[in-house]
Design a protein around this motif. Structure first.
Motif, short mmCIF file in Angstrom:
data_model
loop_
_atom_site.label_atom_id
_atom_site.label_comp_id
_atom_site.label_asym_id
_atom_site.label_seq_id
_atom_site.Cartn_x
_atom_site.Cartn_y
_atom_site.Cartn_z
N VAL A 46 0.84 -1.20 0.00
CA VAL A 46 0.00 0.00 0.00
C VAL A 46 0.88 1.25 0.00
O VAL A 46 0.66 2.20 -0.77
N ASN A 47 1.88 1.26 0.85
CA ASN A 47 2.77 2.41 0.96
C ASN A 47 3.49 2.69 -0.35
O ASN A 47 3.53 3.83 -0.83
N PHE A 48 4.05 1.64 -0.94
CA PHE A 48 4.76 1.83 -2.21
C PHE A 48 3.80 2.31 -3.30
O PHE A 48 4.13 3.19 -4.09
N ALA A 49 2.61 1.72 -3.34
CA ALA A 49 1.67 2.04 -4.40
C ALA A 49 1.21 3.49 -4.33
O ALA A 49 1.22 4.20 -5.35
N VAL A 50 0.79 3.96 -3.15
CA VAL A 50 0.20 5.29 -3.09
C VAL A 50 1.23 6.39 -3.35
O VAL A 50 0.88 7.45 -3.89
N ARG A 51 2.50 6.15 -2.98
CA ARG A 51 3.48 7.20 -3.21
C ARG A 51 4.10 7.12 -4.61
O ARG A 51 4.47 8.14 -5.19
N ALA A 52 4.23 5.91 -5.15
CA ALA A 52 4.91 5.74 -6.44
C ALA A 52 3.95 5.78 -7.63
O ALA A 52 4.41 5.86 -8.77
N ALA A 53 2.65 5.73 -7.40
CA ALA A 53 1.70 5.61 -8.51
C ALA A 53 1.84 6.74 -9.51
O ALA A 53 1.63 6.53 -10.71
N ALA A 54 2.18 7.92 -9.05
CA ALA A 54 2.32 9.06 -9.97
C ALA A 54 3.44 8.83 -11.00
O ALA A 54 3.43 9.43 -12.08
N LEU A 55 4.38 7.95 -10.67
CA LEU A 55 5.48 7.64 -11.58
C LEU A 55 5.06 6.70 -12.70
O LEU A 55 5.80 6.52 -13.67
N GLY A 56 3.89 6.07 -12.56
CA GLY A 56 3.48 5.05 -13.51
C GLY A 56 3.92 3.67 -13.03
O GLY A 56 4.41 3.52 -11.91
N PRO A 57 3.77 2.64 -13.86
CA PRO A 57 4.08 1.26 -13.44
C PRO A 57 5.58 0.97 -13.42
O PRO A 57 6.08 0.11 -14.15
N VAL A 58 6.30 1.67 -12.57
CA VAL A 58 7.76 1.54 -12.52
C VAL A 58 8.18 0.28 -11.77
O VAL A 58 7.38 -0.33 -11.06
N GLY A 59 9.45 -0.08 -11.91
CA GLY A 59 9.99 -1.24 -11.23
C GLY A 59 10.64 -0.88 -9.91
O GLY A 59 10.64 0.28 -9.49
N PRO A 60 11.23 -1.87 -9.24
CA PRO A 60 11.81 -1.64 -7.91
C PRO A 60 13.00 -0.70 -7.91
O PRO A 60 13.24 -0.01 -6.92
N GLY A 61 13.74 -0.66 -9.01
CA GLY A 61 14.90 0.23 -9.06
C GLY A 61 14.50 1.69 -8.96
O GLY A 61 15.09 2.46 -8.20
N ALA A 62 13.46 2.07 -9.72
CA ALA A 62 13.02 3.46 -9.70
C ALA A 62 12.44 3.84 -8.34
O ALA A 62 12.68 4.95 -7.84
N VAL A 63 11.70 2.92 -7.72
CA VAL A 63 11.13 3.22 -6.41
C VAL A 63 12.22 3.35 -5.36
O VAL A 63 12.23 4.27 -4.54
#
Length: 289
Positions: A46-63
């Protein structure tokens, strides 16, 4: 007073007030409920999704790169798998619904609909006009999102822009200080202002052994004492990092001007106090643990 005469710490104080309200959604049950309805139930996902969603469907490296202080292996357990459960656009819509509900609960309908909230939204959006996309990936991604019409959501959106703008610049300052993500967490916690270690272990993926190893490296640099406290050199380094962050983040507050910054800080601090009083954060979230 001209923009150039603004106290360089004024932007930091304003950011602190705005960020406090932005951060409430990371602990809001409304977010877990909305993401759960999409099928995302693991709190870390949930944490990763709500903060990273604006980046699009990125992978673990970008997050990992943009979040900075999370362990890569933890991120990789949830990203990009979470996007197969809920697409970024669906997550962003769910986040907006959750923030709307959470702010109404924490602040009350009267505050949400108040002239002060509308004023704060105008001021925060005005400050955000001067933010820069260059080398600021999380800010730039959120800057591409539309501004909500409702004043309380527009205010939250602007607070998010200002938070990520400062945060992206803060990473530059941390790297310049030669602090990796875990060392940044250890030194911040040692100031008494960061998350307590139990929360770091539970949300960032680091173990006690890795935490202790980072402390040993910091002691070798003369930044931590044997008792785990910041040394004089460590205190100076953390202060230098904050000054560098202030410098990299000065544009939005200079653009708003001293009077506007003071008013936005006053309004934002009032909203933040109300949210804290309503139980927005766990009581043991901050401190040296």
């Amino acid at each position: 007073m001209t923009a150039s005469a603004i106290d360089p710490r004024a932007g930091r104080r304003c950011h602190t007030a705005l960020n406090a309200l932005h951060a409430t959604h990371y602990f809001a049950p409304e977010v877990r409920k909305e993401l759960g309805a999409l099928g995302v139930t693991d709190p870390r996902a949930v944490n990763f999704a709500v903060r990273a969603a604006a980046l699009g469907p990125v992978g673990p490296g970008a997050v990992t790169a943009t979040f900075y202080n999370y362990k890569y292996e933890l991120v990789a357990r949830h990203v990009p798998a979470v996007w197969a459960i809920a697409a970024p656009d669906a997550v962003l819509a769910a986040r907006a619904r959750a923030v709307d509900s959470a702010l109404r609960r924490l602040l009350g309908e009267q505050v949400v609909a108040s002239p002060e909230m509308a004023e704060a939204a105008r001021l925060a959006l005005r400050a955000a006009e001067a933010c820069s996309r260059s080398a600021r990936p999380l800010y730039a991604a959120h800057a591409d999102l539309p501004v909500p019409e409702a004043p309380h959501l527009a205010y939250w959106h602007a607070a998010t822009l200002l938070r990520e703008h400062r945060g992206d610049g803060h990473l530059t300052a941390l790297m310049s200080a030669n602090l990796d993500g875990l060392q940044a967490l250890v030194t911040h916690t040692a100031t008494g202002k960061g998350m307590a270690p139990k929360w770091v272990f539970g949300t960032r993926g680091w173990s006690q052994e890795e935490w202790d190893a980072a402390k040993a490296r910091l002691r070798e640099r003369g930044l931590l004492s044997g008792a785990g406290e910041l040394t004089e050199q460590g205190v100076a380094l953390r202060e230098e990092i904050e000054r560098d962050t202030d410098r990299l983040d000065r544009a939005p507050y200079e653009h708003l001007g001293a009077e506007g910054v003071a008013r936005l800080t006053e309004l934002g601090a009032g909203f933040a106090r109300a949210a804290v009083a309503a139980g927005a954060f766990p009581e043991d979230l901050f401190g040296k643990g």
